[in-house]
Design a protein around this motif. Structure first.
Motif, PDB file in Angstrom:
ATOM      1  N   GLY A  45       5.158  55.427  17.024  1.00 48.44           N
ATOM      2  CA  GLY A  45       5.034  56.429  15.961  1.00 48.44           C
ATOM      3  C   GLY A  45       3.971  56.066  14.937  1.00 48.44           C
ATOM      4  O   GLY A  45       3.034  56.843  14.690  1.00 48.44           O
ATOM      5  N   PRO A  46       4.078  54.881  14.326  1.00 45.15           N
ATOM      6  CA  PRO A  46       3.033  54.461  13.381  1.00 45.15           C
ATOM      7  C   PRO A  46       1.651  54.367  14.025  1.00 45.15           C
ATOM      8  O   PRO A  46       0.644  54.689  13.378  1.00 45.15           O
ATOM      9  CB  PRO A  46       3.523  53.081  12.919  1.00 45.15           C
ATOM     10  CG  PRO A  46       5.010  53.130  13.096  1.00 45.15           C
ATOM     11  CD  PRO A  46       5.239  53.967  14.310  1.00 45.15           C
ATOM     12  N   LEU A  47       1.599  53.937  15.290  1.00 46.40           N
ATOM     13  CA  LEU A  47       0.301  53.856  15.963  1.00 46.40           C
ATOM     14  C   LEU A  47      -0.329  55.239  16.109  1.00 46.40           C
ATOM     15  O   LEU A  47      -1.531  55.416  15.879  1.00 46.40           O
ATOM     16  CB  LEU A  47       0.466  53.213  17.348  1.00 46.40           C
ATOM     17  CG  LEU A  47       0.676  51.701  17.379  1.00 46.40           C
ATOM     18  CD1 LEU A  47       1.064  51.241  18.784  1.00 46.40           C
ATOM     19  CD2 LEU A  47      -0.580  50.960  16.909  1.00 46.40           C
ATOM     20  N   LEU A  79       7.301  58.479  24.297  1.00 43.64           N
ATOM     21  CA  LEU A  79       6.473  59.671  24.065  1.00 43.64           C
ATOM     22  C   LEU A  79       7.326  60.904  23.808  1.00 43.64           C
ATOM     23  O   LEU A  79       6.923  61.803  23.068  1.00 43.64           O
ATOM     24  CB  LEU A  79       5.562  59.929  25.268  1.00 43.64           C
ATOM     25  CG  LEU A  79       4.308  59.068  25.406  1.00 43.64           C
ATOM     26  CD1 LEU A  79       3.559  59.451  26.666  1.00 43.64           C
ATOM     27  CD2 LEU A  79       3.409  59.223  24.183  1.00 43.64           C
ATOM     28  N   GLY A  80       8.486  60.943  24.440  1.00 40.30           N
ATOM     29  CA  GLY A  80       9.366  62.093  24.247  1.00 40.30           C
ATOM     30  C   GLY A  80       9.837  62.253  22.819  1.00 40.30           C
ATOM     31  O   GLY A  80      10.227  63.348  22.403  1.00 40.30           O
ATOM     32  N   GLU A  81       9.791  61.155  22.052  1.00 37.50           N
ATOM     33  CA  GLU A  81      10.195  61.196  20.645  1.00 37.50           C
ATOM     34  C   GLU A  81       9.007  61.476  19.729  1.00 37.50           C
ATOM     35  O   GLU A  81       9.184  61.683  18.527  1.00 37.50           O
ATOM     36  CB  GLU A  81      10.831  59.859  20.259  1.00 37.50           C
ATOM     37  CG  GLU A  81      12.031  59.485  21.129  1.00 37.50           C
ATOM     38  CD  GLU A  81      12.470  58.043  20.908  1.00 37.50           C
ATOM     39  OE1 GLU A  81      11.997  57.425  19.924  1.00 37.50           O
ATOM     40  OE2 GLU A  81      13.272  57.533  21.712  1.00 37.50           O
ATOM     41  N   LEU A  82       7.804  61.472  20.314  1.00 37.00           N
ATOM     42  CA  LEU A  82       6.589  61.560  19.493  1.00 37.00           C
ATOM     43  C   LEU A  82       5.848  62.885  19.638  1.00 37.00           C
ATOM     44  O   LEU A  82       4.715  63.012  19.187  1.00 37.00           O
ATOM     45  CB  LEU A  82       5.639  60.413  19.871  1.00 37.00           C
ATOM     46  CG  LEU A  82       6.205  59.008  19.675  1.00 37.00           C
ATOM     47  CD1 LEU A  82       5.232  57.971  20.211  1.00 37.00           C
ATOM     48  CD2 LEU A  82       6.487  58.750  18.200  1.00 37.00           C
ATOM     49  N   LEU A  83       6.486  63.861  20.270  1.00 38.26           N
ATOM     50  CA  LEU A  83       5.814  65.148  20.470  1.00 38.26           C
ATOM     51  C   LEU A  83       5.358  65.797  19.163  1.00 38.26           C
ATOM     52  O   LEU A  83       4.283  66.410  19.128  1.00 38.26           O
ATOM     53  CB  LEU A  83       6.721  66.098  21.255  1.00 38.26           C
ATOM     54  CG  LEU A  83       7.058  65.659  22.691  1.00 38.26           C
ATOM     55  CD1 LEU A  83       7.980  66.681  23.348  1.00 38.26           C
ATOM     56  CD2 LEU A  83       5.798  65.468  23.517  1.00 38.26           C
ATOM     57  N   PRO A  84       6.115  65.678  18.065  1.00 33.12           N
ATOM     58  CA  PRO A  84       5.636  66.295  16.814  1.00 33.12           C
ATOM     59  C   PRO A  84       4.305  65.725  16.332  1.00 33.12           C
ATOM     60  O   PRO A  84       3.547  66.410  15.638  1.00 33.12           O
ATOM     61  CB  PRO A  84       6.758  65.977  15.814  1.00 33.12           C
ATOM     62  CG  PRO A  84       7.976  65.801  16.661  1.00 33.12           C
ATOM     63  CD  PRO A  84       7.483  65.146  17.921  1.00 33.12           C
TER      64      PRO A  84
END
Length: 336
Positions: A45-47, A79-84
């Motif tokens: 996320g931070p990346l 990645l599934g948590e980072l779609l936004p």
């Protein structure tokens, strides 16, 4: 992590990559996580936020593009948590006004993760929430025709990306129907592309659209499809010709299952005539494929097909395939 991702993105030497991986493993141990992939889960996320800060200025030469590739490749289920965060970056960078070479690279990255969607971008089952953006804001604009080899390469990459999405089995029947409604006109156009791969994959996509359960395809829409597939039976590539034949068989089955045959009789008669020409094709594999198409369509108007076959059998170099077709129709149960 930013430093390690930067090194991984810029390291051409395998040895350096191995050293980075060892450092990742050591860092994972320090942070009390099981593996480097868990490390990415913690830091992805931070990346992404770090990389996204400059995405409006990216080109194919941007280091951030390589860094994004590293993060996306290694993040796995995270990645599934980072779609936004991820989808807006892709949407912005894949607009037609952006650097074409960068778009090609991004489509390659996107195709790769879509092929394993359940293990990557759809690990949380939320990809459907971004389907409208993916289709209408990313795929549709990049399927528009523009002159030039680079534009053709982008259309090929876009078609491949769509095929990866369909093949991922992440879409429900309803979602596939939405994709079909949005993209069928564009994919019928890409059947004409110069690139053999684009034509081949486009045939497969149309086949998947026609097989989509629950999809509503009216007679008017159906009759727009088969002429484009019929053209591909004259393709320079036998692979494309065979794919087109298979898709035509699916089209005929779809006409039968939808109960649309009465609305399409003249079109089906035309298709019968054209297929009978290809039943005498010099390529044996194409002859066999066309025979299967005619068998699939024979249940629609068997008497009509018998008449059309008997009218041309004497013109064929060998009557064998026509005879097989006639035998097949003789064995059909009588129409109710």
């Amino acid at each position: 992590m930013e430093v390690l991702v930067t090194v991984m993105a810029s390291s051409g030497a395998t040895g350096l990559g191995d050293k980075v991986q060892k450092t990742m493993d050591a860092l994972a141990a320090v942070e009390s996580v099981d593996s480097s992939q868990d490390l990415y889960r913690e830091h992805a996320g931070p990346l992404l936020e770090w990389l996204a800060a400059s995405h409006h200025d990216w080109t194919v030469h941007s280091a951030e593009l390589l860094q994004l590739d590293v993060v996306v490749t290694h993040a796995g289920p995270a990645l599934g948590e980072l779609l936004p965060q991820l989808i807006p970056v892709l949407r912005s960078c894949l607009q037609p006004a952006r650097d074409p070479a960068m778009r090609l690279q991004l489509f390659s990255i996107l195709s790769r993760v879509l092929l394993r969607a359940k293990e990557t971008v759809d690990s949380q089952g939320q990809l459907h929430s971004y389907l409208d953006t993916l289709v209408k804001d990313i795929l549709v604009p990049n399927l528009q025709w523009h002159a030039g080899r680079t534009a053709a390469a982008i259309r090929m990459a876009t078609v491949s990306c769509l095929w990866a999405l369909i093949s991922s089995e992440s879409l429900s029947a309803e979602q596939l129907r939405e994709v079909q409604e949005a993209l069928t006109p564009q994919i019928l156009t890409t059947l004409e592309e110069d690139a053999q791969v684009t034509r081949l994959v486009s045939c497969r996509i149309i086949d998947a659209f026609l097989k989509a359960s629950g999809a509503v395809v009216g007679p008017d829409e159906l009759v727009k499809v088969y002429p484009e597939l019929l053209k591909r039976l004259d393709d320079v590539s036998n692979d494309v010709r065979l794919a087109a034949a298979s898709t035509l068989a699916t089209w005929l089955r779809r006409v039968e299952s939808d109960g649309s045959k009465s609305c399409c009789q003249s079109d089906i008669q035309h298709l019968y005539k054209e297929l009978l020409v290809h039943l005498d094709d010099p390529e044996g594999a194409v002859q066999d494929a066309v025979l299967e198409v005619l068998k699939a369509g024979s249940v629609l108007f068997p008497d009509l097909l018998v008449r059309e076959t008997e009218a041309v059998i004497h013109k064929h170099r060998s009557p064998a395939h026509c005879e097989q077709l006639l035998q097949h129709m003789q064995a059909l149960p009588p129409a109710p």
